[in-house]
Write an enzyme that holds these catalytic residues in place. Structure first.
Site, PDB file in Angstrom:
ATOM      1  N   ASP A 111      21.335 -35.902  13.627  1.00 25.32           N
ATOM      2  CA  ASP A 111      21.826 -37.002  15.134  1.00 25.32           C
ATOM      3  C   ASP A 111      21.642 -38.071  14.306  1.00 25.32           C
ATOM      4  OD1 ASP A 111      20.787 -38.644  17.169  1.00 25.32           O
ATOM      5  OD2 ASP A 111      18.531 -38.502  16.872  1.00 25.32           O
ATOM      6  N   ASP A 135      18.654 -28.183  10.521  1.00 30.62           N
ATOM      7  CA  ASP A 135      18.990 -28.052  11.827  1.00 30.62           C
ATOM      8  C   ASP A 135      20.210 -28.920  12.530  1.00 30.62           C
ATOM      9  OD1 ASP A 135      16.996 -30.649  11.577  1.00 30.62           O
ATOM     10  OD2 ASP A 135      15.768 -29.160  12.477  1.00 30.62           O
ATOM     11  N   LYS A 145      10.854 -28.102   9.011  1.00 32.76           N
ATOM     12  CA  LYS A 145      10.723 -26.434   9.540  1.00 32.76           C
ATOM     13  C   LYS A 145      11.519 -26.692   9.767  1.00 32.76           C
ATOM     14  CE  LYS A 145       6.253 -27.573   9.874  1.00 32.76           C
ATOM     15  NZ  LYS A 145       4.894 -28.213  11.288  1.00 32.76           N
ATOM     16  N   PHE A 148      18.052 -34.556  23.596  1.00 35.82           N
ATOM     17  CA  PHE A 148      17.180 -34.067  23.033  1.00 35.82           C
ATOM     18  C   PHE A 148      16.800 -32.957  23.592  1.00 35.82           C
ATOM     19  CE2 PHE A 148      12.521 -32.658  21.442  1.00 35.82           C
ATOM     20  CZ  PHE A 148      13.084 -34.088  20.167  1.00 35.82           C
ATOM     21  N   VAL A 149      17.046 -31.704  22.133  1.00 33.63           N
ATOM     22  CA  VAL A 149      17.618 -29.961  22.448  1.00 33.63           C
ATOM     23  C   VAL A 149      16.044 -29.555  22.155  1.00 33.63           C
ATOM     24  CG1 VAL A 149      20.153 -30.438  22.969  1.00 33.63           C
ATOM     25  CG2 VAL A 149      19.305 -30.412  20.374  1.00 33.63           C
ATOM     26  N   ARG A 153       9.998 -24.113  18.802  1.00 34.19           N
ATOM     27  CA  ARG A 153      10.980 -23.870  17.828  1.00 34.19           C
ATOM     28  C   ARG A 153      11.563 -21.683  17.776  1.00 34.19           C
ATOM     29  NH1 ARG A 153      10.627 -27.747  13.974  1.00 34.19           N
ATOM     30  NH2 ARG A 153       8.876 -28.653  13.152  1.00 34.19           N
TER      31      ARG A 153
HETATM   32  P1  IMP Z   1      18.888 -37.910  11.860  1.00 34.49           P
HETATM   33  O1  IMP Z   1      18.509 -38.862  10.409  1.00 34.49           O
HETATM   34  O2  IMP Z   1      18.707 -38.696  12.818  1.00 34.49           O
HETATM   35  O3  IMP Z   1      20.054 -36.925  11.762  1.00 34.49           O
HETATM   36  O4  IMP Z   1      17.423 -36.758  12.392  1.00 34.49           O
HETATM   37  C1  IMP Z   1      17.615 -35.333  12.342  1.00 34.49           C
HETATM   38  C2  IMP Z   1      16.098 -34.505  12.808  1.00 34.49           C
HETATM   39  O5  IMP Z   1      15.501 -35.959  13.580  1.00 34.49           O
HETATM   40  C3  IMP Z   1      16.264 -33.620  12.238  1.00 34.49           C
HETATM   41  O6  IMP Z   1      16.240 -32.719  11.581  1.00 34.49           O
HETATM   42  C4  IMP Z   1      15.224 -33.158  14.049  1.00 34.49           C
HETATM   43  O7  IMP Z   1      13.821 -33.242  12.868  1.00 34.49           O
HETATM   44  C5  IMP Z   1      15.220 -34.923  14.148  1.00 34.49           C
HETATM   45  N1  IMP Z   1      15.838 -34.577  15.222  1.00 34.49           N
HETATM   46  C6  IMP Z   1      17.210 -34.872  16.131  1.00 34.49           C
HETATM   47  N2  IMP Z   1      17.390 -35.046  16.911  1.00 34.49           N
HETATM   48  C7  IMP Z   1      16.454 -33.831  17.652  1.00 34.49           C
HETATM   49  C8  IMP Z   1      16.875 -33.318  18.634  1.00 34.49           C
HETATM   50  O8  IMP Z   1      17.161 -33.349  19.888  1.00 34.49           O
HETATM   51  N3  IMP Z   1      15.735 -32.517  19.102  1.00 34.49           N
HETATM   52  C9  IMP Z   1      14.567 -32.057  18.307  1.00 34.49           C
HETATM   53  N4  IMP Z   1      14.602 -32.310  16.644  1.00 34.49           N
HETATM   54  C10 IMP Z   1      15.598 -33.603  16.490  1.00 34.49           C
HETATM   55 MG    MG Z   2      14.070 -31.644  10.621  1.00 33.35          MG
END
Ligand code: IMP
Ligand code: MG
Length: 178
Positions: free
Chosen positions: A107, A104, A48, A156-157, A169
């Site tokens: 990470d 969005d 989302k 964490f944001v 959101r």
């Molecule tokens: P990745 O696969 O670790 O890059 O994770 C990305 C997903 O983790 C994003 O699409 C978000 O849904 C979630 N995520 C990672 N860091 C944050 C944060 O700081 N706040 C909120 N959602 C996050």
């Molecule tokens: Mg996501």
């Protein structure tokens, strides 16, 4: 409603303001408008979290564009590669299309790299990634991101589409919970 909003504002600290976000979206929209001038583009928003980025970007595009959305879940087991599961797939066939994935936040990068592989297997003409927020980290390799909004720290944001347990959101800025 107003009261509830005030409570939310109190527990967050602004990291990136609404104005900074607006300027950045305009800057990236310019790059995308130049890059895809005279071409068709399919913007793929990842639900989302990306719904706000996509809608703000959409209003600044002046190219031949369609919008589609995908919802995916990432699994982080003991395997470092991670896995993604499609919760809602695209409506359109992207074969031979120019695709721009809009996400969005980056990470660990597992979600985006797995998603890119998955969409590449559908034979698009081109595929690029726009990620609004990119977390800095030594073990990460965000080179696959073509358009990156802001580099941020590891906190964490929330806000601008990003949630904590489904909340926050709607904030028009990026915040750290405090
Ligand atoms: P990745 O696969 O670790 O890059 O994770 C990305 C997903 O983790 C994003 O699409 C978000 O849904 C979630 N995520 C990672 N860091 C944050 C944060 O700081 N706040 C909120 N959602 C996050
Ligand atoms: Mg996501």
């Amino acid at each position: 409603m107003l009261l509830q909003k005030r409570v939310i504002l109190k527990i967050s600290k602004t990291l990136i303001s609404q104005k900074e976000i607006e300027n950045k979206i305009a800057e990236i929209a310019d790059l995308i408008n130049s890059k895809y001038k005279g071409e068709e583009l399919v913007v793929v928003g990842i639900l989302k979290g990306a719904f706000i980025v996509v809608s703000d970007l959409a209003k600044q595009l002046d190219i031949d564009v369609t919008f589609d959305f995908m919802s995916i879940k990432s699994y982080y087991g003991s395997e470092s590669s991670g896995q993604i599961k499609i919760v809602k797939d695209l409506e359109y066939d992207i074969s031979n299309k120019n695709v721009l994935i809009v996400e969005d936040i980056y990470d660990t990068g597992l979600t985006l790299s797995n998603l890119k592989k998955l969409l590449e297997s559908r034979n698009p003409k081109t595929i690029e990634i726009f990620c609004m927020f990119v977390k800095k980290g030594v073990s990460k390799d965000p080179t696959e991101i073509d358009y990156s909004g802001f580099e941020i720290g590891s906190d964490f944001v929330v806000g601008y589409g990003l949630d904590y347990n489904g909340k926050y959101r709607e904030l028009p800025y990026l915040a750290v919970l405090s």
